[in-house]
Design a protein around this motif. Sequence first.
Motif, PDB file in Angstrom:
ATOM      1  N   LEU A  24       0.856  -1.190   0.000  1.00 26.89           N
ATOM      2  CA  LEU A  24       0.000   0.000   0.000  1.00 26.89           C
ATOM      3  C   LEU A  24       0.889   1.235   0.000  1.00 26.89           C
ATOM      4  O   LEU A  24       1.695   1.431   0.915  1.00 26.89           O
ATOM      5  CB  LEU A  24      -0.900   0.003   1.237  1.00 26.89           C
ATOM      6  CG  LEU A  24      -1.861   1.198   1.369  1.00 26.89           C
ATOM      7  CD1 LEU A  24      -2.917   1.155   0.254  1.00 26.89           C
ATOM      8  CD2 LEU A  24      -2.537   1.198   2.743  1.00 26.89           C
ATOM      9  N   LEU A  25       0.763   2.086  -1.011  1.00 22.39           N
ATOM     10  CA  LEU A  25       1.588   3.280  -1.139  1.00 22.39           C
ATOM     11  C   LEU A  25       0.851   4.495  -0.578  1.00 22.39           C
ATOM     12  O   LEU A  25      -0.297   4.756  -0.948  1.00 22.39           O
ATOM     13  CB  LEU A  25       1.922   3.558  -2.605  1.00 22.39           C
ATOM     14  CG  LEU A  25       3.149   2.861  -3.212  1.00 22.39           C
ATOM     15  CD1 LEU A  25       3.057   1.355  -3.085  1.00 22.39           C
ATOM     16  CD2 LEU A  25       3.319   3.281  -4.676  1.00 22.39           C
ATOM     17  N   ALA A  26       1.523   5.234   0.307  1.00 24.82           N
ATOM     18  CA  ALA A  26       0.981   6.497   0.808  1.00 24.82           C
ATOM     19  C   ALA A  26       1.393   7.588  -0.173  1.00 24.82           C
ATOM     20  O   ALA A  26       2.579   7.910  -0.295  1.00 24.82           O
ATOM     21  CB  ALA A  26       1.536   6.791   2.199  1.00 24.82           C
ATOM     22  N   VAL A  27       0.425   8.146  -0.877  1.00 25.65           N
ATOM     23  CA  VAL A  27       0.717   9.116  -1.936  1.00 25.65           C
ATOM     24  C   VAL A  27      -0.006  10.428  -1.647  1.00 25.65           C
ATOM     25  O   VAL A  27      -1.239  10.467  -1.569  1.00 25.65           O
ATOM     26  CB  VAL A  27       0.299   8.573  -3.321  1.00 25.65           C
ATOM     27  CG1 VAL A  27       0.575   9.616  -4.413  1.00 25.65           C
ATOM     28  CG2 VAL A  27       1.047   7.276  -3.623  1.00 25.65           C
ATOM     29  N   HIS A  51      -4.621   7.872  -0.104  1.00 25.22           N
ATOM     30  CA  HIS A  51      -4.429   9.323  -0.009  1.00 25.22           C
ATOM     31  C   HIS A  51      -5.270   9.879   1.128  1.00 25.22           C
ATOM     32  O   HIS A  51      -6.453   9.537   1.273  1.00 25.22           O
ATOM     33  CB  HIS A  51      -4.832  10.006  -1.319  1.00 25.22           C
ATOM     34  CG  HIS A  51      -4.758  11.504  -1.262  1.00 25.22           C
ATOM     35  ND1 HIS A  51      -3.567  12.185  -1.343  1.00 25.22           N
ATOM     36  CD2 HIS A  51      -5.736  12.449  -1.109  1.00 25.22           C
ATOM     37  CE1 HIS A  51      -3.805  13.488  -1.257  1.00 25.22           C
ATOM     38  NE2 HIS A  51      -5.113  13.670  -1.116  1.00 25.22           N
ATOM     39  N   CYS A  52      -4.674  10.740   1.938  1.00 21.42           N
ATOM     40  CA  CYS A  52      -5.370  11.391   3.043  1.00 21.42           C
ATOM     41  C   CYS A  52      -5.674  12.848   2.694  1.00 21.42           C
ATOM     42  O   CYS A  52      -4.766  13.591   2.303  1.00 21.42           O
ATOM     43  CB  CYS A  52      -4.517  11.365   4.309  1.00 21.42           C
ATOM     44  SG  CYS A  52      -4.111   9.723   4.902  1.00 21.42           S
ATOM     45  N   ARG A  63      -7.759  19.659  -4.736  1.00 21.55           N
ATOM     46  CA  ARG A  63      -6.951  19.467  -5.937  1.00 21.55           C
ATOM     47  C   ARG A  63      -6.025  18.269  -5.800  1.00 21.55           C
ATOM     48  O   ARG A  63      -5.901  17.446  -6.710  1.00 21.55           O
ATOM     49  CB  ARG A  63      -6.109  20.742  -6.188  1.00 21.55           C
ATOM     50  CG  ARG A  63      -5.152  20.658  -7.373  1.00 21.55           C
ATOM     51  CD  ARG A  63      -3.931  21.547  -7.158  1.00 21.55           C
ATOM     52  NE  ARG A  63      -3.129  21.093  -6.026  1.00 21.55           N
ATOM     53  CZ  ARG A  63      -2.047  21.747  -5.574  1.00 21.55           C
ATOM     54  NH1 ARG A  63      -1.672  22.887  -6.134  1.00 21.55           N
ATOM     55  NH2 ARG A  63      -1.355  21.269  -4.561  1.00 21.55           N
ATOM     56  N   ASP A  64      -5.367  18.150  -4.629  1.00 24.59           N
ATOM     57  CA  ASP A  64      -4.444  17.032  -4.402  1.00 24.59           C
ATOM     58  C   ASP A  64      -5.171  15.698  -4.484  1.00 24.59           C
ATOM     59  O   ASP A  64      -4.681  14.738  -5.081  1.00 24.59           O
ATOM     60  CB  ASP A  64      -3.772  17.167  -3.032  1.00 24.59           C
ATOM     61  CG  ASP A  64      -2.840  18.364  -2.943  1.00 24.59           C
ATOM     62  OD1 ASP A  64      -2.642  19.041  -3.982  1.00 24.59           O
ATOM     63  OD2 ASP A  64      -2.326  18.623  -1.843  1.00 24.59           O
ATOM     64  N   GLU A  65      -6.347  15.647  -3.859  1.00 23.73           N
ATOM     65  CA  GLU A  65      -7.124  14.408  -3.881  1.00 23.73           C
ATOM     66  C   GLU A  65      -7.494  14.013  -5.310  1.00 23.73           C
ATOM     67  O   GLU A  65      -7.348  12.842  -5.699  1.00 23.73           O
ATOM     68  CB  GLU A  65      -8.389  14.551  -3.033  1.00 23.73           C
ATOM     69  CG  GLU A  65      -9.268  13.307  -3.042  1.00 23.73           C
ATOM     70  CD  GLU A  65     -10.559  13.492  -2.280  1.00 23.73           C
ATOM     71  OE1 GLU A  65     -11.577  12.868  -2.684  1.00 23.73           O
ATOM     72  OE2 GLU A  65     -10.580  14.255  -1.280  1.00 23.73           O
ATOM     73  N   SER A  66      -7.951  14.981  -6.097  1.00 24.29           N
ATOM     74  CA  SER A  66      -8.339  14.696  -7.483  1.00 24.29           C
ATOM     75  C   SER A  66      -7.145  14.232  -8.294  1.00 24.29           C
ATOM     76  O   SER A  66      -7.250  13.297  -9.115  1.00 24.29           O
ATOM     77  CB  SER A  66      -8.948  15.951  -8.129  1.00 24.29           C
ATOM     78  OG  SER A  66     -10.130  16.331  -7.468  1.00 24.29           O
ATOM     79  N   TYR A  80      -7.595   4.442  -2.508  1.00 24.81           N
ATOM     80  CA  TYR A  80      -8.301   4.596  -1.242  1.00 24.81           C
ATOM     81  C   TYR A  80      -8.125   6.038  -0.780  1.00 24.81           C
ATOM     82  O   TYR A  80      -7.032   6.590  -0.844  1.00 24.81           O
ATOM     83  CB  TYR A  80      -7.743   3.647  -0.176  1.00 24.81           C
ATOM     84  CG  TYR A  80      -7.609   2.215  -0.636  1.00 24.81           C
ATOM     85  CD1 TYR A  80      -8.669   1.314  -0.501  1.00 24.81           C
ATOM     86  CD2 TYR A  80      -6.430   1.766  -1.231  1.00 24.81           C
ATOM     87  CE1 TYR A  80      -8.541  -0.003  -0.936  1.00 24.81           C
ATOM     88  CE2 TYR A  80      -6.301   0.464  -1.672  1.00 24.81           C
ATOM     89  CZ  TYR A  80      -7.361  -0.421  -1.527  1.00 24.81           C
ATOM     90  OH  TYR A  80      -7.235  -1.716  -1.966  1.00 24.81           O
ATOM     91  N   VAL A  81      -9.181   6.637  -0.297  1.00 24.16           N
ATOM     92  CA  VAL A  81      -9.103   8.028   0.158  1.00 24.16           C
ATOM     93  C   VAL A  81      -9.963   8.192   1.397  1.00 24.16           C
ATOM     94  O   VAL A  81     -10.971   7.494   1.593  1.00 24.16           O
ATOM     95  CB  VAL A  81      -9.554   9.009  -0.946  1.00 24.16           C
ATOM     96  CG1 VAL A  81     -11.052   8.826  -1.259  1.00 24.16           C
ATOM     97  CG2 VAL A  81      -9.255  10.449  -0.555  1.00 24.16           C
ATOM     98  N   THR A  82      -9.543   9.104   2.265  1.00 18.24           N
ATOM     99  CA  THR A  82     -10.330   9.433   3.451  1.00 18.24           C
ATOM    100  C   THR A  82     -10.192  10.911   3.732  1.00 18.24           C
ATOM    101  O   THR A  82      -9.234  11.562   3.295  1.00 18.24           O
ATOM    102  CB  THR A  82      -9.871   8.613   4.670  1.00 18.24           C
ATOM    103  OG1 THR A  82     -10.817   8.768   5.722  1.00 18.24           O
ATOM    104  CG2 THR A  82      -8.507   9.073   5.162  1.00 18.24           C
ATOM    105  N   HIS A  83     -11.171  11.459   4.468  1.00 16.00           N
ATOM    106  CA  HIS A  83     -11.169  12.869   4.846  1.00 16.00           C
ATOM    107  C   HIS A  83     -11.102  12.969   6.366  1.00 16.00           C
ATOM    108  O   HIS A  83     -11.818  12.249   7.075  1.00 16.00           O
ATOM    109  CB  HIS A  83     -12.442  13.564   4.337  1.00 16.00           C
ATOM    110  CG  HIS A  83     -12.516  13.684   2.852  1.00 16.00           C
ATOM    111  ND1 HIS A  83     -12.581  14.892   2.210  1.00 16.00           N
ATOM    112  CD2 HIS A  83     -12.514  12.758   1.867  1.00 16.00           C
ATOM    113  CE1 HIS A  83     -12.633  14.706   0.903  1.00 16.00           C
ATOM    114  NE2 HIS A  83     -12.594  13.398   0.670  1.00 16.00           N
TER     115      HIS A  83
END
Length: 441
Positions: A24-27, A51-52, A63-66, A80-83
């Motif tokens: 799992l890569l943290a990007v 992505h966090c 923008r970063d998330e997109s 995978y993304v979370t807020h």
Amino acid sequence: MLPIQNFKDFISHNSLFIASDKILLAVSGGKDSVLMAHLFKLAGFDFGIAHCNFNLRADESQRDESFVRMLANSLEVPFYVTHFKTKNYAAAHKISTQMAARDLRYNWFEEIRESNNYNFIALAQHQDDAMETVLLNLTRGTGIAGLHGIFPKRDKLIRPLLFLSREQINELIAEHNIDFVEDSSNLSVDYARNKIRLKVIPHLKEINPNLEQTFEQNIQRFSETELVLQKAVSELREDLLVEKQNSLHLSIAKVKALKPQRLLIFELLRPFGFSELVVIELLQALNKQSGTSFYSSSHRITIDRDDLILNPIVEENLQLAFIHVNDQSVNLSQHKILMSFIDEPYFEKSTKRAFVDADKLMFPLVVRTWQSGDKFMPLGMKFFKNLSDFFIDEKIPLAEKAGVPILINGNGEIIWLGGMRQDDRYKVTSATKKVAIFDLK
């Protein structure tokens, strides 16, 4: 050409993972993590991207998330993304925004790793990050353990870009025209790490243009030195930490004989949360009166006559004192307990006095306040009872039970609840040859 072979060699040399593992890569979307994602793709590894969104930079966070979402789609890997409500978390836990973001992301990464069967979490830290960490730790005084920088692998966290410097990463990104997003907070000197990066390191590089390589070599030396130190401390721990009466005892004579004393005792006590400043104060107080205590967030170390006695802090308001065989009295808060002996079986019924079979005593005895989980065998009974239940049965108010002095034998067993009830196991019998009498004043 991207350094695929160097990338694979670094992974293999440091045993970060095997080819069949799922990573799992943290990007974040920055240069470092984006390059890491491309290297994983070209190397043919099985990976996903996490992505966090910390919601700290308004439109920039979106923008970063997109961008990271599109990157994952282009690489054809799971995303995978979370807020997070980072500032709310920081305020609730009374920590900095940076620490809140760190806690939140690592906890979430681990949740995603476990629930989706990833073997490891890859972080895109590089040589400059390791150098900055060492410089930060030097300014904060973390000891030699803070000088090894960043390990390539620790538990489920791996750092496969530690073979590259920031400058090399910038060159690769530019040469291969790789898209990325820039985090504007990286340019702020409000954060300590950014101050090191933007203000300190440029001046150091004027003195040594090959600073990254020099620090890489220094970090290797520090790591090896730490291994030697930890081996010595491990051997010292076997010799010096002796378990007695549910406590750890350190011989004061042996502590005084250590050289270098401060370094070795700091490393010995560091796992129990003691800071270097507390260790210095402790060593300066070795010749003070018995009973002087020093604290970490989780443990207490008390100077006794011949030993330092280390205990976990079980209750916030716990108080304790020690009784040695030649002592006549001991004080605990507003209470005073007197100890005397007679050479014949004798007993009288009294809540203010305890008559104990002296041959069953193991010194030093401990006088302390009660802890959750305490139990004893009330005089006249043949079964154990929790002190919490006993206090309820006796209708003892909460404020009063917290101050009841409890006499504890050297084996950890309760002998007497001062002013209330003795333990049946230590009563005087016809076979008793010597009686210890304890008076509560």
